[in-house]
Design an enzyme around this catalytic site. Structure first.
Site, short mmCIF file in Angstrom:
data_model
loop_
_atom_site.label_atom_id
_atom_site.label_comp_id
_atom_site.label_asym_id
_atom_site.label_seq_id
_atom_site.Cartn_x
_atom_site.Cartn_y
_atom_site.Cartn_z
N CYS A 1 0.92 -1.23 -0.09
CA CYS A 1 -0.09 -0.05 -0.19
C CYS A 1 0.76 1.15 0.16
O CYS A 1 1.58 1.70 -1.08
CB CYS A 1 -1.08 -0.11 1.02
N GLU B 1 -1.52 -8.78 4.09
CA GLU B 1 -1.00 -9.03 5.28
C GLU B 1 -2.24 -9.30 6.33
O GLU B 1 -2.07 -9.97 7.34
CB GLU B 1 -0.24 -7.90 6.02
N HIS C 1 -3.70 -5.27 0.60
CA HIS C 1 -3.36 -5.81 1.79
C HIS C 1 -3.25 -7.23 2.03
O HIS C 1 -4.18 -7.72 2.67
CB HIS C 1 -4.30 -5.01 2.93
#
Length: 254
Positions: free
Chosen positions: A114, A224, A222
């Site tokens: 990001c 993660e 994202h």
């Protein structure tokens, strides 16, 4: 101890916040957990490490560099625009730009998420859209802050992988998939060192890599978020950690 010592050390850039009147540097656990689950050993990097003497002492200890997302934005003057960015983090900008330059020179693996992708774009001579929502031909890429966090991170739009790049090597046979989307800025132009790895259906760059580098990947979404639950996210982090392990082996040969 032996297992810990075999894990590649991943430097993770922190973000500055003001908490209860005190300047504070923080990392969200989801970024750290994703690295740990993939087999890496994350180490938080405070902004003071941008100082050249400290940076030179730090770099030999790192096997990978991880640029996480953040609510803050890159300062516009770094990519040739005037005006202020009200939601800026100048200390992070300094550290990230220094780390990217050093990692490209020393061929240290980079994984950027990001804001991290946007830093990678700027550090290599590209520019950003400061307000994506003002571009009438682009999708709404921001999250809805009124929704629960779990829904903010739900799949939002499809991305299409470009053939022959790093991303297609990490996730072979998968040329399109859905991603979450929680960003107000994005890549506008790329410098000559970057190649496009994926785009969203509106044409916006969603992933980039650095030419002639073992592993320098940036993604706009994202992975993660609950990374262990999604095969594609696991593959991204495992690809990064594998590259970091290869960097360890290369250092040991020298």
């Amino acid at each position: 101890m032996e297992n810990i010592m075999n894990k590649p050390v991943i430097g993770v850039v922190m973000c500055r916040n003001r908490l209860k009147g005190h300047e504070t540097q923080t990392l969200q656990e989801k970024y750290l957990n994703a690295v740990i689950n993939a087999g890496g050993l994350p180490i938080a990097l405070p902004h003071a490490l941008a100082e050249p003497e400290l940076m030179n002492a730090l770099l030999p200890t790192l096997d990978g560099i991880y640029l996480p997302g953040s609510p803050s934005n890159v300062q516009p003057h770094l990519y040739g625009e005037n005006g202020d960015e009200p939601n800026a983090d100048p200390g992070r900008d300094l550290l990230s730009m220094a780390l990217i330059a050093a990692a490209l020179e020393r061929r240290i693996p980079i994984f950027a998420i990001c804001r991290g992708l946007q830093e990678l774009v700027v550090a290599t001579g590209g520019t950003l859209y400061r307000r994506l929502f003002e571009q009438n031909d682009l999708l709404e890429h921001r999250e809805d802050p009124e929704l629960p966090v779990e829904l903010q991170y739900a799949p939002s739009h499809e991305v299409q992988v470009q053939e022959g790049g790093l991303l297609s090597q990490i996730i072979p046979g998968c040329n399109k998939f859905w991603v979450n989307s929680l960003h107000g800025q994005g890549a506008r132009t790329l410098g000559p060192r970057l190649r496009v790895e994926a785009r969203s259906t509106d044409g916006l760059v969603e992933a980039v890599s650095v030419h002639d580098h073992p592993f320098a990947l940036g993604v706009q979404w994202h992975p993660e978020w609950n990374s262990s639950e999604y095969a594609l996210s696991r593959m991204l982090f495992e690809g990064f950690i594998t590259a970091c392990q290869s960097h360890v082996a290369e250092k040991q040969r020298l």
